[in-house]
Structure formats: C-alpha cells, structure tokens
Design an enzyme around this catalytic site. Structure first.
Site, mmCIF file in Angstrom:
data_model
loop_
_atom_site.group_PDB
_atom_site.id
_atom_site.type_symbol
_atom_site.label_atom_id
_atom_site.label_comp_id
_atom_site.label_asym_id
_atom_site.label_seq_id
_atom_site.Cartn_x
_atom_site.Cartn_y
_atom_site.Cartn_z
ATOM 1 N N SER A 156 -3.170 -3.211 6.716
ATOM 2 C CA SER A 156 -4.319 -2.559 6.092
ATOM 3 C C SER A 156 -5.474 -3.548 6.060
ATOM 4 O O SER A 156 -5.258 -4.766 6.072
ATOM 5 C CB SER A 156 -3.970 -2.138 4.663
ATOM 6 O OG SER A 156 -5.122 -1.773 3.934
ATOM 7 N N LYS A 186 0.309 -6.633 2.065
ATOM 8 C CA LYS A 186 -0.230 -6.425 3.408
ATOM 9 C C LYS A 186 -0.632 -7.756 4.047
ATOM 10 O O LYS A 186 -0.475 -7.938 5.259
ATOM 11 C CB LYS A 186 -1.418 -5.464 3.358
ATOM 12 C CG LYS A 186 -1.026 -4.014 3.063
ATOM 13 C CD LYS A 186 0.036 -3.502 4.023
ATOM 14 C CE LYS A 186 0.272 -2.007 3.878
ATOM 15 N NZ LYS A 186 1.349 -1.516 4.774
ATOM 16 N N VAL A 211 13.780 2.228 3.772
ATOM 17 C CA VAL A 211 13.516 0.964 4.467
ATOM 18 C C VAL A 211 13.854 -0.257 3.621
ATOM 19 O O VAL A 211 13.922 -1.373 4.139
ATOM 20 C CB VAL A 211 12.052 0.867 4.951
ATOM 21 C CG1 VAL A 211 11.708 2.016 5.877
ATOM 22 C CG2 VAL A 211 11.071 0.798 3.781
ATOM 23 N N TYR A 261 -0.428 -4.604 -3.518
ATOM 24 C CA TYR A 261 -0.672 -3.987 -2.208
ATOM 25 C C TYR A 261 -1.444 -4.941 -1.305
ATOM 26 O O TYR A 261 -1.072 -5.168 -0.152
ATOM 27 C CB TYR A 261 -1.443 -2.683 -2.388
ATOM 28 C CG TYR A 261 -1.681 -1.944 -1.099
ATOM 29 C CD1 TYR A 261 -0.630 -1.356 -0.405
ATOM 30 C CD2 TYR A 261 -2.977 -1.828 -0.575
ATOM 31 C CE1 TYR A 261 -0.853 -0.672 0.786
ATOM 32 C CE2 TYR A 261 -3.200 -1.154 0.609
ATOM 33 C CZ TYR A 261 -2.143 -0.578 1.286
ATOM 34 O OH TYR A 261 -2.365 0.089 2.469
ATOM 35 N N ALA A 262 -2.529 -5.525 -1.824
ATOM 36 C CA ALA A 262 -3.309 -6.480 -1.038
ATOM 37 C C ALA A 262 -2.445 -7.666 -0.628
ATOM 38 O O ALA A 262 -2.499 -8.132 0.515
ATOM 39 C CB ALA A 262 -4.520 -6.950 -1.833
ATOM 40 N N ASN A 314 5.671 1.236 10.040
ATOM 41 C CA ASN A 314 4.545 1.897 9.390
ATOM 42 C C ASN A 314 4.794 2.176 7.909
ATOM 43 O O ASN A 314 3.845 2.296 7.137
ATOM 44 C CB ASN A 314 4.247 3.217 10.107
ATOM 45 C CG ASN A 314 3.305 4.100 9.330
ATOM 46 O OD1 ASN A 314 2.106 3.837 9.237
ATOM 47 N ND2 ASN A 314 3.851 5.164 8.726
#
Length: 254
Positions: free
Chosen positions: A145, A163, A65, A159-160, A90
């Site tokens: 998330s 998202k 991706v 990651y936080a 996803n």
C-alpha cells in the site's frame, strides 16, 4: 506486448473481492490455472461465478493466511505436479479497525493486522519457495500500500507499519531467492474504492475531503482494481524477468 500465462499455476490470496478478485480473474482470462483463496466464503463464490461468466474457471478454497499449516496444505494442493509459477500475496487490510490514538491500541489490535498482512505473505512465500526452487523459476508479487511508503490515510499505526514490513520482506526475499530464478516484487496501490472497507473510508471523507483526495492525484481520478491487476500481471510476466526487489506505486501520481 502479449502477456499470457497458459499452463502456469497461479495462487492469489484474498480473492473474495477487490484487488484479489480482479487479479484472479485477470490471470484466468490470460490462461492461468488459478487457485484463489480467502476466508470469505460468499465472496469466493462470487469470484468463482464471475470467472464462469467470463468464460474461464478457477479453483477456490477457504484458507486462513495466518494458519501456517493450512497455508502449507493449500500450496501443496495447488502445486500438485510440482509446479507453482506465480504467487500473489494480496490478503491483508485493516480488518475492520479505524484510526485511533496510539494509547488506545491494544496488543491484539496491533498483532492481528501484522498476522494477516505480514505473517500471511511470509507463510505463503515459505510454502511456495521449494516448488519454485525445484524448477528454477517463480514470480512472487506482494500487494502492499502507499501506506507502507509514507503515511496511511487510515491513521492506523499497525497497518502503515505492516505494509512497510511487507515491503522489507519483498526486498529481502528478492535477494535470497534470486539465485533460483525467482523474482519477488511489490505493488503499492494508492486509494482505490475496491471493497466495503474502502467504501466506508471514502464516505467518511465527505464531499470536500473526497474532492481534496482526488485533486492531490496527478491524474485527477481514482484508480480501479483492474489498474492494480495490470501491474501484477506485468511483474508476473516474462517481460519482468530481470526486475526483482522493486516496489511499484500504482496511485495515479503523488
């Protein structure tokens, strides 16, 4: 409420396990012409096998991706006949990283997570938009998330942040693509034991930590990948035709 996707072309990214597999299989059961992609060849093969076991079929492709040209080529293949109805972004995750102090995070650690979680959703949406615009119809559903709405249980800063960025992208694209009848929504899952990474995370909490996590959920249980798939099916259905730019927390209640 009878939801069906007969005759509709559906792309699901990150379909080799967990949420992506459950989402792809659910669309296939409901009549969708599903194109499932991932970089995990063996996982994709298992998704394909499970589709056959449930009496359906789907097409699987190896797609990175983060490779814009590969994404464009895949979307064009799936959209042959100039039809693409549903895109589910996803693909994502922590890519094997664990929580560490801020000062230990390398530039590559930071950007790798953004490339998969944000760039991938952008590239796929960008490639899908012309096909959807041409028919004045489309459904884009991004999987973020709870970490994008608050603090990540993983402790991973990138990651936080990624998202949260994906949620911002969802809202922006909803306004841009709305005039063409294209809705863009977001599902924000809570903690679900859905893949090897979340299994390791679960084990790391120990018995006491696991108990605390469950007790902090209003419904006092962990969710499943099928719970996440159900929310995606709703956003992709005719029943969500006047819903766009929204984030649905599927987390058992916080």
């Amino acid at each position: 409420m009878n939801i069906r996707f007969d005759g509709q072309t559906v792309i699901v990214t990150g379909a080799a396990h967990g949420f992506g597999r459950a989402i792809a299989l659910a669309f296939a059961r409901l009549g969708g012409n599903v194109w499932a992609c991932d970089v995990n060849r063996s996982g994709l093969a298992l998704t394909e096998q499970q589709a056959l076991e449930q009496g359906t079929a789907l097409k699987v492709r190896m797609v990175d991706v983060t490779d814009r040209e590969m994404v464009r080529t895949f979307v064009q293949e799936a959209g042959t006949g100039e039809r693409l109805d549903v895109l589910v972004n996803n693909a994502g995750g922590v890519l094997g990283q664990v929580g560490r102090p801020l000062e230990e995070i390398s530039e590559e650690d930071w950007h790798t997570i953004f490339r998969v979680n944000v760039d991938g959703a952008f590239y796929f949406s960008q490639a899908a938009a012309p096909l959807m615009k041409a028919r004045h119809f489309g459904r884009i559903v991004n999987i973020s998330s709870g970490a994008g709405l608050g603090v990540s249980l993983t402790g991973i800063q990138a990651y936080a942040s990624a998202k949260a960025a994906q949620i911002g992208l969802t809202r922006q694209l909803a306004h841009e693509l709305g005039p063409w009848g294209i809705t863009v929504n977001n599902v924000a899952p809570g903690f679900v034991r859905s893949n090897p990474t979340t299994e390791r995370q679960w084990e790391s909490y120990g018995e006491a930590g696991q108990r605390r996590l469950v007790e902090n959920i209003a419904l006092k249980r962990l969710g499943t990948s099928d719970d996440i798939a159900a929310a995606v099916l709703f956003f992709a259905s005719e029943y969500a035709g006047w819903i766009t730019g929204q984030v649905l927390g599927v987390d058992g209640g916080k």
